[in-house]
Design a protein around this motif. Structure first.
Motif, PDB file in Angstrom:
ATOM      1  N   ASP A 228      30.982  56.360  33.692  1.00 14.19           N
ATOM      2  CA  ASP A 228      31.157  56.757  32.298  1.00 14.19           C
ATOM      3  C   ASP A 228      31.151  55.499  31.433  1.00 14.19           C
ATOM      4  O   ASP A 228      30.860  54.402  31.919  1.00 14.19           O
ATOM      5  N   GLN A 229      31.485  55.656  30.129  1.00 13.67           N
ATOM      6  CA  GLN A 229      31.375  54.538  29.202  1.00 13.67           C
ATOM      7  C   GLN A 229      32.396  53.431  29.455  1.00 13.67           C
ATOM      8  O   GLN A 229      32.291  52.333  28.893  1.00 13.67           O
ATOM      9  N   ASN A 230      33.385  53.681  30.290  1.00 12.51           N
ATOM     10  CA  ASN A 230      34.352  52.636  30.638  1.00 12.51           C
ATOM     11  C   ASN A 230      33.799  51.652  31.660  1.00 12.51           C
ATOM     12  O   ASN A 230      34.405  50.608  31.908  1.00 12.51           O
ATOM     13  N   ASP A 231      32.679  51.995  32.267  1.00 11.37           N
ATOM     14  CA  ASP A 231      32.144  51.159  33.333  1.00 11.37           C
ATOM     15  C   ASP A 231      31.442  49.930  32.788  1.00 11.37           C
ATOM     16  O   ASP A 231      30.364  50.007  32.203  1.00 11.37           O
ATOM     17  N   VAL A 232      32.088  48.791  32.967  1.00  9.91           N
ATOM     18  CA  VAL A 232      31.486  47.485  32.724  1.00  9.91           C
ATOM     19  C   VAL A 232      31.808  46.636  33.943  1.00  9.91           C
ATOM     20  O   VAL A 232      32.959  46.593  34.399  1.00  9.91           O
ATOM     21  N   VAL A 233      30.794  45.959  34.480  1.00 12.09           N
ATOM     22  CA  VAL A 233      30.937  45.164  35.697  1.00 12.09           C
ATOM     23  C   VAL A 233      30.978  43.690  35.335  1.00 12.09           C
ATOM     24  O   VAL A 233      30.204  43.230  34.487  1.00 12.09           O
ATOM     25  N   CYS A 234      31.882  42.950  35.961  1.00 14.70           N
ATOM     26  CA  CYS A 234      31.907  41.497  35.822  1.00 14.70           C
ATOM     27  C   CYS A 234      31.370  40.877  37.115  1.00 14.70           C
ATOM     28  O   CYS A 234      31.896  41.136  38.201  1.00 14.70           O
ATOM     29  N   ILE A 235      30.313  40.079  36.996  1.00 13.99           N
ATOM     30  CA  ILE A 235      29.688  39.420  38.144  1.00 13.99           C
ATOM     31  C   ILE A 235      30.348  38.063  38.346  1.00 13.99           C
ATOM     32  O   ILE A 235      30.389  37.235  37.421  1.00 13.99           O
ATOM     33  N   THR A 236      30.854  37.805  39.557  1.00 18.10           N
ATOM     34  CA  THR A 236      31.579  36.552  39.779  1.00 18.10           C
ATOM     35  C   THR A 236      31.542  36.148  41.242  1.00 18.10           C
ATOM     36  O   THR A 236      31.341  36.982  42.129  1.00 18.10           O
ATOM     37  N   TYR A 237      31.759  34.874  41.480  1.00 16.77           N
ATOM     38  CA  TYR A 237      31.973  34.391  42.843  1.00 16.77           C
ATOM     39  C   TYR A 237      33.428  34.594  43.242  1.00 16.77           C
ATOM     40  O   TYR A 237      34.325  34.589  42.384  1.00 16.77           O
ATOM     41  N   ALA A 238      33.657  34.755  44.533  1.00 14.92           N
ATOM     42  CA  ALA A 238      35.025  34.942  45.027  1.00 14.92           C
ATOM     43  C   ALA A 238      35.869  33.691  44.822  1.00 14.92           C
ATOM     44  O   ALA A 238      37.093  33.779  44.699  1.00 14.92           O
ATOM     45  N   ASP A 239      35.235  32.532  44.781  1.00 12.98           N
ATOM     46  CA  ASP A 239      35.973  31.274  44.577  1.00 12.98           C
ATOM     47  C   ASP A 239      35.743  30.721  43.171  1.00 12.98           C
ATOM     48  O   ASP A 239      35.757  29.511  42.955  1.00 12.98           O
ATOM     49  N   GLN A 240      35.566  31.620  42.198  1.00 13.85           N
ATOM     50  CA  GLN A 240      35.227  31.208  40.840  1.00 13.85           C
ATOM     51  C   GLN A 240      36.363  30.430  40.159  1.00 13.85           C
ATOM     52  O   GLN A 240      36.124  29.523  39.371  1.00 13.85           O
ATOM     53  N   ILE A 241      37.590  30.811  40.445  1.00 17.61           N
ATOM     54  CA  ILE A 241      38.750  30.162  39.819  1.00 17.61           C
ATOM     55  C   ILE A 241      39.685  29.650  40.913  1.00 17.61           C
ATOM     56  O   ILE A 241      40.011  30.390  41.853  1.00 17.61           O
ATOM     57  N   ARG A 242      40.115  28.429  40.775  1.00 15.52           N
ATOM     58  CA  ARG A 242      41.052  27.833  41.737  1.00 15.52           C
ATOM     59  C   ARG A 242      42.355  27.465  41.041  1.00 15.52           C
ATOM     60  O   ARG A 242      42.365  27.112  39.860  1.00 15.52           O
ATOM     61  N   GLN A 243      43.432  27.577  41.806  1.00  9.98           N
ATOM     62  CA  GLN A 243      44.758  27.243  41.299  1.00  9.98           C
ATOM     63  C   GLN A 243      45.580  26.754  42.478  1.00  9.98           C
ATOM     64  O   GLN A 243      45.574  27.386  43.548  1.00  9.98           O
ATOM     65  N   PRO A 244      46.273  25.645  42.346  1.00  8.06           N
ATOM     66  CA  PRO A 244      47.028  25.097  43.482  1.00  8.06           C
ATOM     67  C   PRO A 244      47.966  26.136  44.093  1.00  8.06           C
ATOM     68  O   PRO A 244      48.673  26.859  43.379  1.00  8.06           O
ATOM     69  N   GLY A 245      47.964  26.197  45.433  1.00 11.83           N
ATOM     70  CA  GLY A 245      48.874  27.075  46.151  1.00 11.83           C
ATOM     71  C   GLY A 245      48.390  28.501  46.325  1.00 11.83           C
ATOM     72  O   GLY A 245      49.081  29.307  46.958  1.00 11.83           O
ATOM     73  N   LEU A 246      47.205  28.840  45.784  1.00  9.56           N
ATOM     74  CA  LEU A 246      46.696  30.212  45.865  1.00  9.56           C
ATOM     75  C   LEU A 246      45.290  30.223  46.443  1.00  9.56           C
ATOM     76  O   LEU A 246      44.501  29.302  46.216  1.00  9.56           O
ATOM     77  N   HIS A 247      44.975  31.302  47.188  1.00  7.79           N
ATOM     78  CA  HIS A 247      43.580  31.541  47.517  1.00  7.79           C
ATOM     79  C   HIS A 247      42.818  31.752  46.209  1.00  7.79           C
ATOM     80  O   HIS A 247      43.347  32.336  45.255  1.00  7.79           O
ATOM     81  N   PRO A 248      41.560  31.306  46.123  1.00 11.12           N
ATOM     82  CA  PRO A 248      40.789  31.551  44.899  1.00 11.12           C
ATOM     83  C   PRO A 248      40.730  33.025  44.495  1.00 11.12           C
ATOM     84  O   PRO A 248      40.781  33.333  43.290  1.00 11.12           O
ATOM     85  N   LEU A 249      40.627  33.935  45.453  1.00 10.35           N
ATOM     86  CA  LEU A 249      40.605  35.360  45.102  1.00 10.35           C
ATOM     87  C   LEU A 249      41.906  35.780  44.414  1.00 10.35           C
ATOM     88  O   LEU A 249      41.891  36.573  43.462  1.00 10.35           O
ATOM     89  N   GLU A 250      43.031  35.251  44.874  1.00 12.09           N
ATOM     90  CA  GLU A 250      44.303  35.577  44.244  1.00 12.09           C
ATOM     91  C   GLU A 250      44.413  34.884  42.885  1.00 12.09           C
ATOM     92  O   GLU A 250      44.946  35.460  41.918  1.00 12.09           O
ATOM     93  N   ALA A 251      43.909  33.645  42.791  1.00 11.53           N
ATOM     94  CA  ALA A 251      43.918  32.943  41.504  1.00 11.53           C
ATOM     95  C   ALA A 251      43.080  33.712  40.477  1.00 11.53           C
ATOM     96  O   ALA A 251      43.471  33.838  39.311  1.00 11.53           O
ATOM     97  N   PHE A 252      41.946  34.232  40.925  1.00 14.44           N
ATOM     98  CA  PHE A 252      41.095  35.028  40.033  1.00 14.44           C
ATOM     99  C   PHE A 252      41.835  36.277  39.570  1.00 14.44           C
ATOM    100  O   PHE A 252      41.842  36.601  38.377  1.00 14.44           O
ATOM    101  N   ARG A 253      42.469  36.991  40.494  1.00 16.39           N
ATOM    102  CA  ARG A 253      43.189  38.233  40.134  1.00 16.39           C
ATOM    103  C   ARG A 253      44.263  37.948  39.094  1.00 16.39           C
ATOM    104  O   ARG A 253      44.365  38.645  38.080  1.00 16.39           O
ATOM    105  N   ARG A 254      45.042  36.920  39.323  1.00 15.84           N
ATOM    106  CA  ARG A 254      46.137  36.618  38.399  1.00 15.84           C
ATOM    107  C   ARG A 254      45.605  36.200  37.028  1.00 15.84           C
ATOM    108  O   ARG A 254      46.142  36.613  35.992  1.00 15.84           O
ATOM    109  N   PHE A 255      44.543  35.396  37.020  1.00 13.91           N
ATOM    110  CA  PHE A 255      43.982  34.970  35.749  1.00 13.91           C
ATOM    111  C   PHE A 255      43.474  36.169  34.957  1.00 13.91           C
ATOM    112  O   PHE A 255      43.750  36.303  33.758  1.00 13.91           O
ATOM    113  N   PHE A 256      42.727  37.047  35.591  1.00 16.74           N
ATOM    114  CA  PHE A 256      42.170  38.199  34.888  1.00 16.74           C
ATOM    115  C   PHE A 256      43.265  39.135  34.384  1.00 16.74           C
ATOM    116  O   PHE A 256      43.143  39.706  33.293  1.00 16.74           O
TER     117      PHE A 256
END
Length: 565
Positions: free
Chosen positions: A43-71
């Motif tokens: 439906d109209q709510n569907d928008v996809v964000c294309i990204t790498y799994a290691d797009q965002i890094r933060q000390p002490g976190l896996h990049p996937l977790e750093a990405f989740r928290r940032f978003f």
């Protein structure tokens, strides 16, 4: 899906039905305990964000977790529904597309638990890198050792065969020699010497890939992208692209998913001319649910830099999803560059040459491919879309962001599901240093961020990156509130002058939106007489319009016009 329907597709692939494969597919479906996904396909709510799994890094976190928290911290779960994680498996090259193990998560990015946590907040999209594996994959190592069950998993090709008709996506050797337990073998390597093509003529190999496909859906992938799918089947003496067996394999993958994990969306990635691209819809019910709108990114750039919107307008008039179970996957940028093969047959060569010159002047690069006559031609423009639209060295941030966001407002309002590349959302500049240091042109558009680095870039309210981000977020917020932007809502293209103007109407009985765009650097007016909707409010400018007056458009302005309630 009945046994007979699976077997009919298998016969189209192999000429007869491989009994072991047929039985294994039915066991796979029976063991999946199929439960349909909730809701409609989209439906109209569907928008996809294309990204790498290691797009965002933060000390002490896996990049996937750093990405989740940032978003989540930046409330992007309120603006985007789906995250397309580019290949996140262990790999050896091509930034993830040389897969070592399809069933594992690269420990440098995180693990399956990280992906599951991300999936609690967003729908997910995964890649099936279908055409090839890394040379380090255990399947290929088994092939080199001449061991079952991998003896036939890859393609040992006689190098004296005439392969001149093969369509090449890159200017690299088609065959690569490897020493094996049974002597030297020349193995098919369409994309690089580290990416060895799988042999789908081997039923056991096809089964392994379909098992992977089903596992991805069971792991939470609402959408599965079939990477480089057009090259799947090889036959000497042919182009080895879009062969009937390839289409049959896509039908089989769709059929198995429909039976095992109903509601999973199949998306084909075929960066080729438009007519070839849309052939992967099949009959509208049996192949891809969505195909990439590959002609859109270069056509928008061509319109801006040529001042002529005629080609873009006429191409849009031709867009017709075959059924309400299919739609387009609209985008302007991705991890790859802007493919220019989708311009073939649409613009004259001099327009393409001009676009290539513009990209180089704006700091970009151009990847070439070999043609059958031995010459080379451009196939991909390597540049961030933001820098492709305008040269940051000669334009102010406010003007640059306005030009860029005009292209995004058009993309977001077109019929289909929109996809936003991470670096477009955050206004990233060309990463020239990464391209130079790696020798890979595509790295110019693949910068990886430390969280602090990205947040510092966004801290400057007047800077280009923050202007782009804020403007993009507003577009996303407005878009998801409009029923007229449902992926399968109608689209009527208006006959406006092709001197920079573009217009179309989206929607049906519950809401209609007139999209008007001026992609030129001069002000324009559009007569109300050519607009089939009595619109009196501009959603983007949040202003009322006087009935009967001509509608004015500043340079690079887009209006979303509705009837005020």
């Amino acid at each position: 899906m009945t046994c007979g329907q699976f077997d009919s597709i298998l016969a189209d692939i192999y000429g007869s039905v491989p009994t072991e494969l047929s039985e294994a597919l039915h066991r796979l479906v029976e063991s999946a305990n199929a439960k349909p996904r909730d809701g409609s396909l989209w439906d109209q709510n569907d928008v996809v964000c294309i990204t790498y799994a290691d797009q965002i890094r933060q000390p002490g976190l896996h990049p996937l977790e750093a990405f989740r928290r940032f978003f989540l911290d930046w409330e992007l779960d309120q603006k985007l529904r789906c995250i397309h994680l580019l290949p996140f498996c262990p790999y050896t090259s091509d930034d993830g597309f040389s897969v070592v193990d399809y069933l594992a998560v690269d420990p440098d990015s995180g693990d399956w638990d990280d992906i599951a946590r991300l999936g609690q907040h967003f729908d997910l999209m995964f890649d099936l890198v279908a055409n090839h594996t890394s040379v380090s994959h255990r399947w290929f190592q088994g092939f080199l050792a001449d061991e079952e069950p991998f003896r036939n998993a890859y393609i040992d090709q006689d190098p004296t065969a005439d392969l001149s008709a093969v369509v090449r996506p890159r200017s690299l050797p088609l065959l690569t020699p490897f020493e094996t337990a049974s002597g030297t073998k020349h193995v098919w390597t369409t994309f690089s010497a580290d990416q060895v093509d799988l042999n789908y003529g081997d039923p056991a190999t096809l089964l392994r890939m379909i098992e992977t496909l089903v596992l991805y859906a069971q792991r939470g992938a609402r959408i599965i992208r079939l990477d480089a799918i057009a090259f799947l089947w090889k036959k000497v003496g042919t182009s080895c692209i879009h062969l009937p067996q390839t289409h049959a394999i896509v039908r089989l993958m769709r059929a198995v998913l429909d039976a095992a994990v109903p509601g999973t969306i199949v998306l084909t990635e075929t960066n080729v001319p438009h007519k070839e691209n849309i052939s992967y819809f099949g009959d509208g019910t049996d192949e891809a649910h969505m195909v990439y709108q590959f002609s859109l990114p270069p056509l928008l750039l061509d319109a801006i830099h040529s001042g002529d919107t005629t080609v873009l307008r006429d191409w849009m008039k031709s867009l017709r999803p075959p059924t309400d179970q299919t739609t387009f996957f609209n985008f302007t940028a991705s991890h790859d560059g802007v493919g220019v093969r989708p311009l073939e047959g649409l613009v004259p060569r001099e327009r393409l040459d001009h676009l290539v010159d513009v990209v180089r002047r704006h700091g970009g690069r151009v990847n070439m491919r070999s043609q059958s006559d031995g010459t080379e031609s451009p196939y991909e423009l390597n540049i961030t879309y933001l820098d492709a639209v305008a040269d940051r060295a000669t334009i102010e941030p406010a003007e640059h962001s306005r030009r860029f966001l005009a292209t995004q407002a058009i993309m977001l309002s077109m019929q289909g599901v929109p996809a936003v590349y991470f670096h477009s959302l955050f206004g990233s500049p060309n990463d020239v240093a990464a391209a130079d240091e790696s020798g890979q042109n595509r790295r110019i558009n693949r910068h990886k961020y430390e969280r602090d680095e990205l947040e510092n870039a966004l801290a400057d309210a007047a800077g280009l990156q923050r202007r782009v981000f804020d403007g993009y977020c507003r577009l996303l917020e407005l878009r998801r509130q409009q029923p007229a932007f449902h992926p399968i809502a109608g689209q009527q293209v208006l006959d406006l002058p092709g001197d920079g103007l573009l217009g179309f109407v989206r929607g049906a009985s519950d809401q209609r939106i007139v999209v008007l765009a001026n992609l030129s650097d001069s002000a324009r007016e559009v007569s109300c007489d050519v607009i089939p909707v009595a619109a009196d409010h501009d959603l983007l400018a949040d202003q009322s319009l006087a009935q009967g007056d001509a509608i004015s458009l500043r340079p690079f302005q887009v209006r979303w016009l509705v009837t005020a309630s």
